[in-house]
Design a protein around this motif. Structure first.
Motif, PDB file in Angstrom:
ATOM      1  N   ASP A   9      56.386  62.537  18.555  1.00  0.00           N
ATOM      2  CA  ASP A   9      57.657  63.515  18.322  1.00  0.00           C
ATOM      3  C   ASP A   9      57.508  64.834  18.620  1.00  0.00           C
ATOM      4  O   ASP A   9      58.302  65.663  19.061  1.00  0.00           O
ATOM      5  CB  ASP A   9      57.858  63.284  16.746  1.00  0.00           C
ATOM      6  N   GLY A  52      60.905  59.560  20.650  1.00  0.00           N
ATOM      7  CA  GLY A  52      59.574  59.810  20.371  1.00  0.00           C
ATOM      8  C   GLY A  52      59.084  58.679  19.289  1.00  0.00           C
ATOM      9  O   GLY A  52      59.760  57.770  19.030  1.00  0.00           O
ATOM     10  N   ASN A  84      58.389  59.905  13.535  1.00  0.00           N
ATOM     11  CA  ASN A  84      59.505  60.251  12.579  1.00  0.00           C
ATOM     12  C   ASN A  84      58.892  61.325  11.717  1.00  0.00           C
ATOM     13  O   ASN A  84      58.913  61.194  10.538  1.00  0.00           O
ATOM     14  CB  ASN A  84      59.707  59.214  11.663  1.00  0.00           C
ATOM     15  N   GLY A 116      61.908  66.469  13.368  1.00  0.00           N
ATOM     16  CA  GLY A 116      62.847  65.870  14.382  1.00  0.00           C
ATOM     17  C   GLY A 116      64.227  65.557  13.825  1.00  0.00           C
ATOM     18  O   GLY A 116      65.125  65.669  14.722  1.00  0.00           O
ATOM     19  N   THR A 140      63.444  58.311  17.022  1.00  0.00           N
ATOM     20  CA  THR A 140      62.143  58.085  16.864  1.00  0.00           C
ATOM     21  C   THR A 140      61.982  56.538  16.400  1.00  0.00           C
ATOM     22  O   THR A 140      62.841  55.825  15.815  1.00  0.00           O
ATOM     23  CB  THR A 140      61.470  59.258  15.912  1.00  0.00           C
TER      24      THR A 140
END
Length: 170
Positions: free
Chosen positions: A84, A109, A112, A116, A125
């Motif tokens: 992320d 990404g 988590n 984000g 994510t």
């Protein structure tokens, strides 16, 4: 890592993405698993994977690599980032360059991280459940120290956290 990467690729393909890229961090063991799963899953759909290589798992690295990804030839319509932090740096730089996210490129990404969800757009994510993995490992260690049998395998499923950084393509 493999299951989470495959979940993410299946979602991107279902949303109509055809030019998927992966911004990797090859010094991590986890990167090989993610790269392999992303490539295999895309191959199953008859799609190729473009790979970019980062030298650090940081937002500054995502920011640094953005122009080379977005400003030459045809850029990907979706970018999967090793983590992320790289994704957040990439998103910031892409917006600074005048790109609209996710209209021009979808970004996702792994990990988590809390921040984000607060970006614009919010980052999609893969949550690999790292805290649960750590707790399961600790339980196994304590059982071993106490001389108790522990199960051989603990399966912790990744979760795909869908947010607004991925757009549907036509």
């Amino acid at each position: 890592d493999q299951r989470g990467a495959a979940m993410l690729v299946r979602h991107l393909v279902a949303q109509g993405h055809k030019r998927v890229a992966y911004l990797r961090f090859p010094r991590s063991r986890r990167d090989e698993e993610r790269l392999g799963a992303i490539g295999e899953c895309l191959k199953g759909y008859g799609l190729a994977l473009t790979v970019y290589e980062g030298s650090a798992p940081t937002s500054a690295e995502g920011e640094r690599l953005c122009s080379s990804i977005m400003l030459g030839g045809e850029h990907p319509d979706a970018l999967i980032c090793y983590n992320d932090l790289i994704a957040l740096g990439f998103m910031k730089a892409a917006q600074t360059l005048g790109f609209s996210l996710p209209a021009d490129i979808s970004v996702a990404g792994f990990d988590n991280i809390e921040y984000g969800q607060y970006t614009t757009p919010a980052l999609t994510t893969v949550d690999l459940q790292s805290e649960r993995m750590g707790a399961a490992a600790m339980e196994k260690l304590i059982a071993a120290i106490d001389g108790k049998p522990a199960s051989d395998t603990t399966m912790i499923e990744p979760q795909l956290i869908l947010r607004t950084s991925i757009a549907k393509r036509n």
